[in-house]
Design a protein around this motif. Structure first.
Motif, mmCIF file in Angstrom:
data_model
loop_
_atom_site.group_PDB
_atom_site.id
_atom_site.type_symbol
_atom_site.label_atom_id
_atom_site.label_comp_id
_atom_site.label_asym_id
_atom_site.label_seq_id
_atom_site.Cartn_x
_atom_site.Cartn_y
_atom_site.Cartn_z
ATOM 1 N N ASN A 103 10.309 12.968 3.615
ATOM 2 C CA ASN A 103 9.434 13.015 2.440
ATOM 3 C C ASN A 103 9.407 11.674 1.719
ATOM 4 O OD1 ASN A 103 8.741 15.666 2.907
ATOM 5 N ND2 ASN A 103 10.357 16.469 1.590
ATOM 6 N N VAL A 104 10.548 10.985 1.657
ATOM 7 C CA VAL A 104 10.578 9.633 1.079
ATOM 8 C C VAL A 104 9.709 8.697 1.923
ATOM 9 C CG1 VAL A 104 12.055 7.639 0.605
ATOM 10 C CG2 VAL A 104 12.817 9.923 -0.020
ATOM 11 N N PHE A 105 9.803 8.834 3.243
ATOM 12 C CA PHE A 105 8.967 8.031 4.137
ATOM 13 C C PHE A 105 7.490 8.263 3.852
ATOM 14 C CE2 PHE A 105 6.324 8.394 7.943
ATOM 15 C CZ PHE A 105 6.234 7.062 8.301
ATOM 16 N N SER B 101 6.069 9.319 1.130
ATOM 17 C CA SER B 101 5.724 8.796 -0.181
ATOM 18 C C SER B 101 5.533 7.275 -0.143
ATOM 19 C CB SER B 101 6.808 9.175 -1.178
ATOM 20 O OG SER B 101 6.574 8.572 -2.414
ATOM 21 N N ILE B 102 6.472 6.577 0.501
ATOM 22 C CA ILE B 102 6.359 5.119 0.601
ATOM 23 C C ILE B 102 5.169 4.740 1.470
ATOM 24 C CG2 ILE B 102 7.497 3.016 1.422
ATOM 25 C CD1 ILE B 102 10.163 4.299 0.674
ATOM 26 N N ALA B 103 4.949 5.480 2.550
ATOM 27 C CA ALA B 103 3.809 5.191 3.430
ATOM 28 C C ALA B 103 2.489 5.369 2.692
ATOM 29 C CB ALA B 103 3.861 6.085 4.664
ATOM 30 N N GLN B 104 2.392 6.383 1.847
ATOM 31 C CA GLN B 104 1.171 6.591 1.073
ATOM 32 C C GLN B 104 0.960 5.451 0.077
ATOM 33 O OE1 GLN B 104 -1.165 9.131 1.492
ATOM 34 N NE2 GLN B 104 -2.342 7.757 0.205
ATOM 35 N N ASP B 105 2.024 5.026 -0.596
ATOM 36 C CA ASP B 105 1.920 3.881 -1.505
ATOM 37 C C ASP B 105 1.488 2.625 -0.752
ATOM 38 O OD1 ASP B 105 2.675 5.436 -3.637
ATOM 39 O OD2 ASP B 105 4.774 4.768 -3.615
ATOM 40 N N PHE B 106 2.086 2.404 0.425
ATOM 41 C CA PHE B 106 1.723 1.235 1.220
ATOM 42 C C PHE B 106 0.252 1.299 1.609
ATOM 43 C CE2 PHE B 106 0.876 -0.754 5.285
ATOM 44 C CZ PHE B 106 1.276 -2.050 5.031
ATOM 45 N N TRP B 107 -0.188 2.452 2.082
ATOM 46 C CA TRP B 107 -1.569 2.576 2.529
ATOM 47 C C TRP B 107 -2.537 2.323 1.373
ATOM 48 C CZ3 TRP B 107 -3.964 2.134 6.824
ATOM 49 C CH2 TRP B 107 -5.276 2.583 6.952
ATOM 50 N N ASP B 108 -2.255 2.868 0.205
ATOM 51 C CA ASP B 108 -3.118 2.643 -0.959
ATOM 52 C C ASP B 108 -3.195 1.156 -1.309
ATOM 53 O OD1 ASP B 108 -3.540 5.376 -1.136
ATOM 54 O OD2 ASP B 108 -2.047 5.674 -2.719
ATOM 55 N N MET B 109 -2.038 0.484 -1.323
ATOM 56 C CA MET B 109 -2.023 -0.948 -1.643
ATOM 57 C C MET B 109 -2.735 -1.771 -0.576
ATOM 58 S SD MET B 109 1.896 -1.235 -3.027
ATOM 59 C CE MET B 109 1.889 -3.000 -3.090
ATOM 60 N N TYR B 110 -2.532 -1.408 0.689
ATOM 61 C CA TYR B 110 -3.136 -2.151 1.795
ATOM 62 C C TYR B 110 -4.656 -2.033 1.767
ATOM 63 C CZ TYR B 110 -4.019 -3.718 6.570
ATOM 64 O OH TYR B 110 -4.489 -4.394 7.667
#
Length: 115
Positions: free
Chosen positions: A88-90, A92-101
């Protein structure tokens, strides 16, 4: 009589399917999803990729080395770990990364990042 025969034929078949699902190796599916396709790597904007990776290290205050490789090794560790909390942490971080990217790509393609 035909219905009874089909029922007794489907019962062992259904049991075999359930047993195979219990013993299924879902790690294979995770590995396939985790591996990057060779055709995709050419389409990555490395400047946005690196900037977003390093920004997330700061944003999430991760206790890892400040490098893109360390960040993605950490992400692979989180993804492959068996506990749902880490996965779940993965996510969450992946979603943040995708939004920023995506934001970075949009700003670069519209000229806002090319000054």
């Amino acid at each position: 009589m035909d219905f009874a025969t089909r029922r007794w034929f489907c019962l062992p078949l259904g049991c075999m399917v359930l047993i195979n699902l219990i013993n299924a190796d879902f790690e294979f599916q995770k590995g396939v999803l985790a591996s990057a396709s060779p055709g995709i790597t050419g389409d990555i904007d490395l400047q946005c990729w690196n900037a977003c990776s390093l920004t997330l290290i700061d944003f999430r205050e991760l206790k890892i080395e400040y490098s893109v490789d360390a960040f993605w090794n950490f992400m692979l560790f989180l993804q492959k770990f068996q506990r749902p909390r880490y996965y779940n942490v993965f996510l969450s971080i992946a979603q943040d990364f995708w939004d920023m990217y995506v934001d970075c790509l949009l700003s670069r393609s519209h000229g806002m990042g090319r000054r």
